[in-house]
Write a protein that holds these residues in place. Sequence first.
Motif, PDB file in Angstrom:
ATOM      1  N   GLU A 165       0.838  -1.211   0.000  1.00 41.95           N
ATOM      2  CA  GLU A 165       0.000   0.000   0.000  1.00 41.95           C
ATOM      3  C   GLU A 165       0.870   1.256   0.000  1.00 41.95           C
ATOM      4  O   GLU A 165       0.643   2.195  -0.758  1.00 41.95           O
ATOM      5  CB  GLU A 165      -0.936  -0.004   1.214  1.00 41.95           C
ATOM      6  CG  GLU A 165      -1.860   1.193   1.283  1.00 41.95           C
ATOM      7  CD  GLU A 165      -2.900   1.212   0.179  1.00 41.95           C
ATOM      8  OE1 GLU A 165      -3.263   2.313  -0.271  1.00 41.95           O
ATOM      9  OE2 GLU A 165      -3.359   0.133  -0.246  1.00 41.95           O
ATOM     10  N   LEU A 166       1.888   1.258   0.844  1.00 44.60           N
ATOM     11  CA  LEU A 166       2.769   2.420   0.937  1.00 44.60           C
ATOM     12  C   LEU A 166       3.569   2.612  -0.349  1.00 44.60           C
ATOM     13  O   LEU A 166       3.751   3.739  -0.813  1.00 44.60           O
ATOM     14  CB  LEU A 166       3.697   2.273   2.140  1.00 44.60           C
ATOM     15  CG  LEU A 166       4.414   3.522   2.613  1.00 44.60           C
ATOM     16  CD1 LEU A 166       3.443   4.672   2.858  1.00 44.60           C
ATOM     17  CD2 LEU A 166       5.183   3.225   3.891  1.00 44.60           C
ATOM     18  N   VAL A 172       1.371   4.329  -2.888  1.00 44.82           N
ATOM     19  CA  VAL A 172       1.248   5.761  -2.610  1.00 44.82           C
ATOM     20  C   VAL A 172       2.518   6.487  -3.070  1.00 44.82           C
ATOM     21  O   VAL A 172       2.449   7.530  -3.718  1.00 44.82           O
ATOM     22  CB  VAL A 172       0.988   6.010  -1.106  1.00 44.82           C
ATOM     23  CG1 VAL A 172       1.140   7.479  -0.756  1.00 44.82           C
ATOM     24  CG2 VAL A 172      -0.398   5.522  -0.718  1.00 44.82           C
ATOM     25  N   ARG A 173       3.659   5.941  -2.731  1.00 42.24           N
ATOM     26  CA  ARG A 173       4.927   6.590  -3.074  1.00 42.24           C
ATOM     27  C   ARG A 173       5.178   6.641  -4.570  1.00 42.24           C
ATOM     28  O   ARG A 173       5.731   7.620  -5.066  1.00 42.24           O
ATOM     29  CB  ARG A 173       6.086   5.852  -2.401  1.00 42.24           C
ATOM     30  CG  ARG A 173       6.118   6.045  -0.912  1.00 42.24           C
ATOM     31  CD  ARG A 173       7.207   5.209  -0.315  1.00 42.24           C
ATOM     32  NE  ARG A 173       7.311   5.419   1.116  1.00 42.24           N
ATOM     33  CZ  ARG A 173       7.921   4.594   1.932  1.00 42.24           C
ATOM     34  NH1 ARG A 173       8.499   3.508   1.470  1.00 42.24           N
ATOM     35  NH2 ARG A 173       7.978   4.861   3.216  1.00 42.24           N
ATOM     36  N   THR A 206       2.438  10.323  -4.495  1.00 42.98           N
ATOM     37  CA  THR A 206       3.395  11.322  -4.018  1.00 42.98           C
ATOM     38  C   THR A 206       3.970  12.160  -5.162  1.00 42.98           C
ATOM     39  O   THR A 206       4.008  13.387  -5.053  1.00 42.98           O
ATOM     40  CB  THR A 206       4.517  10.664  -3.188  1.00 42.98           C
ATOM     41  OG1 THR A 206       3.913   9.975  -2.097  1.00 42.98           O
ATOM     42  CG2 THR A 206       5.483  11.692  -2.650  1.00 42.98           C
ATOM     43  N   LEU A 214      -5.711   9.659  -1.490  1.00 46.08           N
ATOM     44  CA  LEU A 214      -4.909   9.584  -0.271  1.00 46.08           C
ATOM     45  C   LEU A 214      -5.763   9.127   0.908  1.00 46.08           C
ATOM     46  O   LEU A 214      -5.323   8.312   1.731  1.00 46.08           O
ATOM     47  CB  LEU A 214      -4.259  10.940   0.032  1.00 46.08           C
ATOM     48  CG  LEU A 214      -3.087  11.330  -0.866  1.00 46.08           C
ATOM     49  CD1 LEU A 214      -2.724  12.795  -0.683  1.00 46.08           C
ATOM     50  CD2 LEU A 214      -1.878  10.437  -0.595  1.00 46.08           C
ATOM     51  N   SER A 271      -6.372   5.403   0.698  1.00 39.22           N
ATOM     52  CA  SER A 271      -5.188   4.669   1.136  1.00 39.22           C
ATOM     53  C   SER A 271      -5.091   4.678   2.657  1.00 39.22           C
ATOM     54  O   SER A 271      -4.806   3.650   3.286  1.00 39.22           O
ATOM     55  CB  SER A 271      -3.925   5.284   0.522  1.00 39.22           C
ATOM     56  OG  SER A 271      -2.780   4.641   1.014  1.00 39.22           O
ATOM     57  N   LEU A 272      -5.331   5.827   3.247  1.00 39.46           N
ATOM     58  CA  LEU A 272      -5.290   5.951   4.705  1.00 39.46           C
ATOM     59  C   LEU A 272      -6.326   5.028   5.356  1.00 39.46           C
ATOM     60  O   LEU A 272      -6.040   4.358   6.355  1.00 39.46           O
ATOM     61  CB  LEU A 272      -5.543   7.409   5.086  1.00 39.46           C
ATOM     62  CG  LEU A 272      -5.295   7.804   6.523  1.00 39.46           C
ATOM     63  CD1 LEU A 272      -3.851   7.554   6.917  1.00 39.46           C
ATOM     64  CD2 LEU A 272      -5.626   9.275   6.709  1.00 39.46           C
ATOM     65  N   GLU A 327       2.871   8.589   7.438  1.00 37.40           N
ATOM     66  CA  GLU A 327       3.367   9.134   6.175  1.00 37.40           C
ATOM     67  C   GLU A 327       2.235   9.567   5.245  1.00 37.40           C
ATOM     68  O   GLU A 327       2.269  10.656   4.669  1.00 37.40           O
ATOM     69  CB  GLU A 327       4.253   8.099   5.474  1.00 37.40           C
ATOM     70  CG  GLU A 327       4.896   8.625   4.213  1.00 37.40           C
ATOM     71  CD  GLU A 327       5.872   7.648   3.598  1.00 37.40           C
ATOM     72  OE1 GLU A 327       6.004   7.677   2.362  1.00 37.40           O
ATOM     73  OE2 GLU A 327       6.510   6.877   4.343  1.00 37.40           O
ATOM     74  N   VAL A 328       1.225   8.717   5.101  1.00 42.66           N
ATOM     75  CA  VAL A 328       0.100   9.057   4.217  1.00 42.66           C
ATOM     76  C   VAL A 328      -0.684  10.240   4.792  1.00 42.66           C
ATOM     77  O   VAL A 328      -1.095  11.139   4.053  1.00 42.66           O
ATOM     78  CB  VAL A 328      -0.807   7.828   3.975  1.00 42.66           C
ATOM     79  CG1 VAL A 328      -2.035   8.213   3.159  1.00 42.66           C
ATOM     80  CG2 VAL A 328      -0.033   6.726   3.270  1.00 42.66           C
TER      81      VAL A 328
END
Length: 191
Positions: free
Chosen positions: A107-108, A111-112, A116, A141, A144-145, A170-171
């Motif tokens: 998941e992270l 996002v990255r 991002t 976002l 994702s959170l 981070e998110v």
Amino acid sequence: MSVTVKWGRERLSFALPARDTPLKALRQSLQEYTQIQDFKLIHKGAVLNDNNATLAQYHIVPGSVIVLLPTARAADAPIVSDREPEPAPAVGLTTEESALLTTIHTELATVRSSLTPELNDLLASPEPHDKKQYLRLGELLLQSLLRLDALAPQREWEHARTARKEAVREVQALLDTLDDTIAARKAAGVH
């Protein structure tokens, strides 16, 4: 007299140097404090690019709020936080905890790699954008959170709990930066 620097969820207070001080002096102070070498500074929705410009030229006054956004080490690399969760060692983990860690890191990584860079492009552009771009990015976002928040590591899964906490942080910091930029641009009359 001070300025506030937003760095993720942290709020740092720095003494405001003389108004004729170049931006690079403030940047140097922030580098020393955060130990982050590559970052963007954003004030009132604008990226502060010219390190030789004075604080007065950027209209930085007592009480100003500046956003610090870590950037990539290489131009083509996705932007990641210096507080990136480390993958947990596989030794001693249950199959379920390893699977949960994989889900968190996937998941992270998504996002990255996709959100991002899009956020940074949006923040770096001084020109107004369609409100739909902001809303779409904010919604992605937030989704994702919520996905990260829905993951429930068991109490004894310390690696998974730590990884989830850092990923959520981070998110959330990215979402906060987007919200702050929208509010600053709205206040400045730039939509």
